[in-house]
Design a protein around this motif. Structure first.
Motif: not given
Length: 373
Positions: A53-79
């Motif tokens: 969801a993160l890479t799709w919504y941010l249109d390609g931004s890399r949100m990982h460090i480890s390929l096996a790890g959780d994303p290093i960010a969360a994104l709050l989309v509000d109005r």
């Protein structure tokens, strides 16, 4: 095996796309799709937490460090806008190299929790969780937008070219690890991440998910690549052979291509994944593989910002839409066929296509043959 020299790999990397791909028009369309989900749910905010969801919504931004790890960010989309929360040791790089314009950046200590800042940003209301609208987000990702379609096509072509260049240099004595390492070098040099690298020689042809070993390829081998760049994942399988092939192999290769052709024919706008899956089950029996062949390996499904988004089963009810991308991967004993394709106005377009790889026309589509060396 003749592995390309480091200087060659560096030259190829210099030509590969490195700039953030975010496209203003595509980003606006994606934000509107999320706002439409909020409207339908009567909510004011949605928290995105998965790589997909993160890479799709941010249109390609890399949100990982480890390929096996959780994303290093969360994104709050509000109005009011988009709010990315990350750790303090990641923020400077993300701001400089990954974030598209218009995203507000917030930090927590490297030893803290992303949810701490999210809770403060969300205010008194609980934001909608990503898992609560998983189906709606999948539907939002399905129709590829123009800029991301172009990026996907370039990635798929690069992955296919890497497969051709590596396998065309193999011999029966080349080991599976040598194939996997050469493919990894090519994928990384192209600015992508090798999420999956599989290889089996003739001594291990019974395995459908063959992690590489030190075994030599022998007379026949398969290689599989799943490569990710700007969040998008290209998937393909190729075979190489060092003799003329047995009659049984040649027959099975022809029949598995027929199974795939039936799947492609069923993959049209308006179809549902569950209905396509039923066609897959029937196609195996129709082409002599047995009615239970589908139980021995997953069959693929929609592609894009995940290897499969989702894997098709009898229970998946997603509707196929124009401009959607797919990777089907029917397989049988000792055979498999796999490419990433897109549904266009002109029909099915094969994205993982290298003009140097031998193909045959199958129901109007160029389908890969086994490379004969």
């Amino acid at each position: 095996m003749n592995v390309p020299a480091p200087a060659t790999a560096l030259a190829e990397a210099a030509q590969a796309p490195t700039a953030l791909p975010g496209n203003r028009s595509d980003r606006a369309a994606k934000r509107q799709r999320v706002l439409d989900i909020l409207d339908a749910k009567g909510q004011d905010a949605l928290l995105l937490t998965s790589h997909t969801a993160l890479t799709w919504y941010l249109d390609g931004s890399r949100m990982h460090i480890s390929l096996a790890g959780d994303p290093i960010a969360a994104l709050l989309v509000d109005r009011a806008g988009d709010h990315l929360v990350t750790f303090n040791n990641e923020a400077e790089r993300l701001a400089a190299e990954e974030l598209p314009p218009g995203v507000e950046l917030h930090t927590v200590p490297w030893h803290g929790q992303l949810t701490d800042a999210v809770d403060a940003l969300a205010g008194p209301g609980e934001p909608l969780a990503e898992k609560a609208v998983a189906a709606e987000l999948r539907a939002a990702r399905q129709p590829m937008l123009p800029a991301e379609s172009a990026r996907y096509a370039r990635l798929c072509a690069d992955a296919a070219r890497a497969m051709t260049d590596v396998l065309s240099r193999t011999t029966p004595d080349t080991t599976e690890f040598e194939v996997a390492s050469a493919l990894a070098a090519r994928i990384v040099a192209a600015g992508a991440e090798p999420l999956v690298l599989l290889c089996n020689g003739s001594s291990r042809s019974a395995f459908r998910h063959p992690l590489a070993t030190h075994a030599p390829l022998g007379r026949r081998a398969m290689a599989v690549v799943c490569a990710r760049r700007h969040g998008l994942v290209a998937n393909l399988t190729r075979w190489v052979r060092f003799d003329a092939g047995t009659p049984a192999e040649l027959d099975a290769e022809e029949r598995i291509a027929a199974v795939e052709a039936d799947i492609f024919a069923a993959t049209v706008p308006g179809a549902r994944l569950g209905g396509i899956f039923a066609e897959i089950q029937a196609a195996y029996a129709r082409h002599g593989f047995g009615a239970d062949q589908w139980t021995l390996h997953h069959q693929g499904g929609p592609a894009g910002y995940a290897g499969r988004d989702p894997r098709a089963t009898a229970a998946t009810d997603d509707v196929v839409v124009p401009n959607q991308t797919f990777t089907w991967n029917p397989s049988g004993p000792g055979v498999k066929i796999e490419d990433t394709v897109q549904l266009t106005e002109a029909g099915t377009s094969v994205l993982t296509l290298d003009p140097k790889w031998p193909v045959a026309d199958f129901n109007g589509l160029p389908r890969p043959l086994t490379l004969q060396l």
